[in-house]
Write a protein that holds these residues in place. Structure first.
Motif, short mmCIF file in Angstrom:
data_model
loop_
_atom_site.label_atom_id
_atom_site.label_comp_id
_atom_site.label_asym_id
_atom_site.label_seq_id
_atom_site.Cartn_x
_atom_site.Cartn_y
_atom_site.Cartn_z
N ASN A 124 -19.48 39.02 14.22
CA ASN A 124 -18.14 38.43 14.26
C ASN A 124 -17.99 37.26 13.28
O ASN A 124 -17.63 36.15 13.64
N ILE A 125 -18.31 37.54 12.03
CA ILE A 125 -18.25 36.52 10.97
C ILE A 125 -17.40 37.05 9.82
O ILE A 125 -17.55 38.21 9.41
N ASP A 126 -16.48 36.23 9.32
CA ASP A 126 -15.72 36.57 8.12
C ASP A 126 -15.58 35.33 7.25
O ASP A 126 -15.71 34.21 7.74
N TYR A 127 -15.30 35.54 5.97
CA TYR A 127 -15.00 34.39 5.11
C TYR A 127 -13.50 34.35 4.85
O TYR A 127 -12.80 35.37 4.94
N PHE A 128 -13.00 33.16 4.54
CA PHE A 128 -11.58 32.94 4.34
C PHE A 128 -11.41 31.91 3.23
O PHE A 128 -12.00 30.84 3.27
N HIS A 129 -10.59 32.27 2.22
CA HIS A 129 -10.26 31.30 1.16
C HIS A 129 -8.97 31.72 0.48
O HIS A 129 -8.43 32.80 0.76
N ALA A 130 -8.48 30.88 -0.41
CA ALA A 130 -7.18 31.11 -1.04
C ALA A 130 -7.17 32.32 -1.98
O ALA A 130 -6.10 32.78 -2.38
N GLY A 131 -8.35 32.85 -2.33
CA GLY A 131 -8.39 34.00 -3.22
C GLY A 131 -8.08 35.32 -2.55
O GLY A 131 -7.89 36.34 -3.23
N LEU A 132 -8.00 35.33 -1.23
CA LEU A 132 -7.68 36.56 -0.51
C LEU A 132 -6.17 36.84 -0.61
O LEU A 132 -5.36 35.92 -0.73
N ASN A 133 -5.80 38.12 -0.51
CA ASN A 133 -4.37 38.43 -0.54
C ASN A 133 -3.74 38.10 0.81
O ASN A 133 -4.42 37.89 1.81
N SER A 134 -2.41 38.06 0.85
CA SER A 134 -1.69 37.62 2.04
C SER A 134 -1.99 38.49 3.25
O SER A 134 -2.13 37.98 4.37
N ALA A 135 -2.08 39.81 3.02
CA ALA A 135 -2.34 40.72 4.15
C ALA A 135 -3.70 40.46 4.77
O ALA A 135 -3.84 40.44 6.00
N ASP A 136 -4.70 40.25 3.94
CA ASP A 136 -6.05 39.98 4.46
C ASP A 136 -6.09 38.64 5.19
O ASP A 136 -6.73 38.52 6.25
N LYS A 137 -5.43 37.62 4.65
CA LYS A 137 -5.42 36.32 5.31
C LYS A 137 -4.73 36.40 6.65
O LYS A 137 -5.19 35.83 7.65
N GLU A 138 -3.63 37.14 6.69
CA GLU A 138 -2.90 37.31 7.95
C GLU A 138 -3.76 38.03 8.99
O GLU A 138 -3.82 37.65 10.17
N LYS A 139 -4.46 39.06 8.56
CA LYS A 139 -5.35 39.81 9.46
C LYS A 139 -6.45 38.91 10.02
O LYS A 139 -6.75 38.94 11.23
N LEU A 140 -7.05 38.10 9.16
CA LEU A 140 -8.12 37.21 9.60
C LEU A 140 -7.61 36.12 10.54
O LEU A 140 -8.27 35.75 11.51
#
Length: 298
Positions: free
Chosen positions: A261-277
């Motif tokens: 249950n680990i993911d990375y998150f940063h500004a380089g991800l697209n909006s859909a991926d950030k929303e999902k995370l």
């Protein structure tokens, strides 16, 4: 609208008790609310957990029309709307997830005065259909959440926040409330300038958080120290890194050591991926994000 100061105090006190069940206000909430009710541009600098949301939600109920709230995270908009609706408060949000019929329905409900609080992202302020629709809606005031995002010196610089000043020029007599828990003096000045706040009333509360502890520890092996910590603490959390590369590399390292249950998150991800995370992290008790400060510290 108010026959006297006493009637104003009675009304906001009754509204506070009716919808939130509180007998009194916390810190400078009352002064901020009165500033908005008096039609003043206002800047509120309150710590996370200091009750910023109430500062626009309560006056939105008292004033005629719809309060337009500009917020950077869709997941948090949805969370706010769910919480308000559970209290019997008419609130909605607009997002790309909605089809034309649902959007039109929300616009019509706003035009008919049935929605008290409408949440939108700063990007939507460039949408021509939205701008045209807002011309037919009685906007009580505009609330800008996470206002530090307008500053390139802030933690979360968001260029779309610069749309707000242009949008406000279409609604010159509508007061604006800017809220943040993150602002140096330089950022504070930028917020006032770039939002076009006119002689704003400014309210500040210490950012000291007595319920938070900071523990410093020297270690020669950060990655394995983090693994040790995760094995001892199974709850959800955020591990902050300085760079996108650090976030990705640490996330992969942790996964290779049997943490699913680990993911990375940063500004380089697209909006859909950030929303999902964001959705996954908010809904899970055991999910950890390895993130840059793109995932707001609030």
């Amino acid at each position: 609208m108010f026959s006297s100061q006493k009637s104003k105090e009675q009304l906001i006190g009754q509204t506070l008790n009716q919808f939130w069940g509180y007998a009194g206000f916390h810190s400078v909430q009352k002064e901020i609310i009165f500033s908005i009710l008096d039609g003043n541009d206002t800047l509120a600098l309150l710590p996370t957990g200091g009750g910023k949301s109430l500062c626009y939600q309560l006056p939105a109920l008292v004033l005629e029309g719809t309060c337009l709230v500009i917020s950077p995270l869709l997941a948090l908009m949805r969370d706010q709307v769910d919480a308000l609706q559970s209290r019997g408060i008419e609130a909605e949000f607009l997002s790309s997830e909605l089809d034309e019929f649902d959007e039109e329905s929300i616009y019509n409900r706003c035009k008919n005065g049935l929605v008290k609080i409408l949440y939108v992202s700063p990007e939507r302020l460039q949408n021509q259909l939205f701008i045209r629709s807002m011309q037919d809606i009685d906007i009580s005031f505009i609330a800008v959440d996470e206002a530090h995002c307008i500053s390139e010196w802030g933690q979360d610089f968001r260029p779309s926040y610069r749309n707000i000043k242009i949008f406000r020029s279409e609604f010159k007599n509508v007061p604006c409330l800017a809220l943040t828990a993150t602002a140096t003096h330089k950022v504070e000045d930028e917020i006032i300038q770039k939002l076009g706040l006119h002689r704003p009333n400014i309210y500040k509360k210490s950012f000291n958080r007595s319920n938070l502890n900071i523990i410093l520890e020297n270690t020669s092996d950060k990655y394995n120290r983090i693994l040790q910590f995760l094995r001892q603490n199974s709850a959800s959390g955020i591990i902050y890194t300085r760079t996108r590369r650090d976030a990705e590399e640490l996330s992969h390292f942790i996964k290779q050591n049997n943490f699913a249950n680990i993911d990375y998150f940063h500004a380089g991800l697209n909006s859909a991926d950030k929303e999902k995370l964001q959705k996954r992290w908010l809904s899970s008790r055991y999910h950890v994000l390895v993130s840059t400060n793109a995932f707001g510290m609030g």
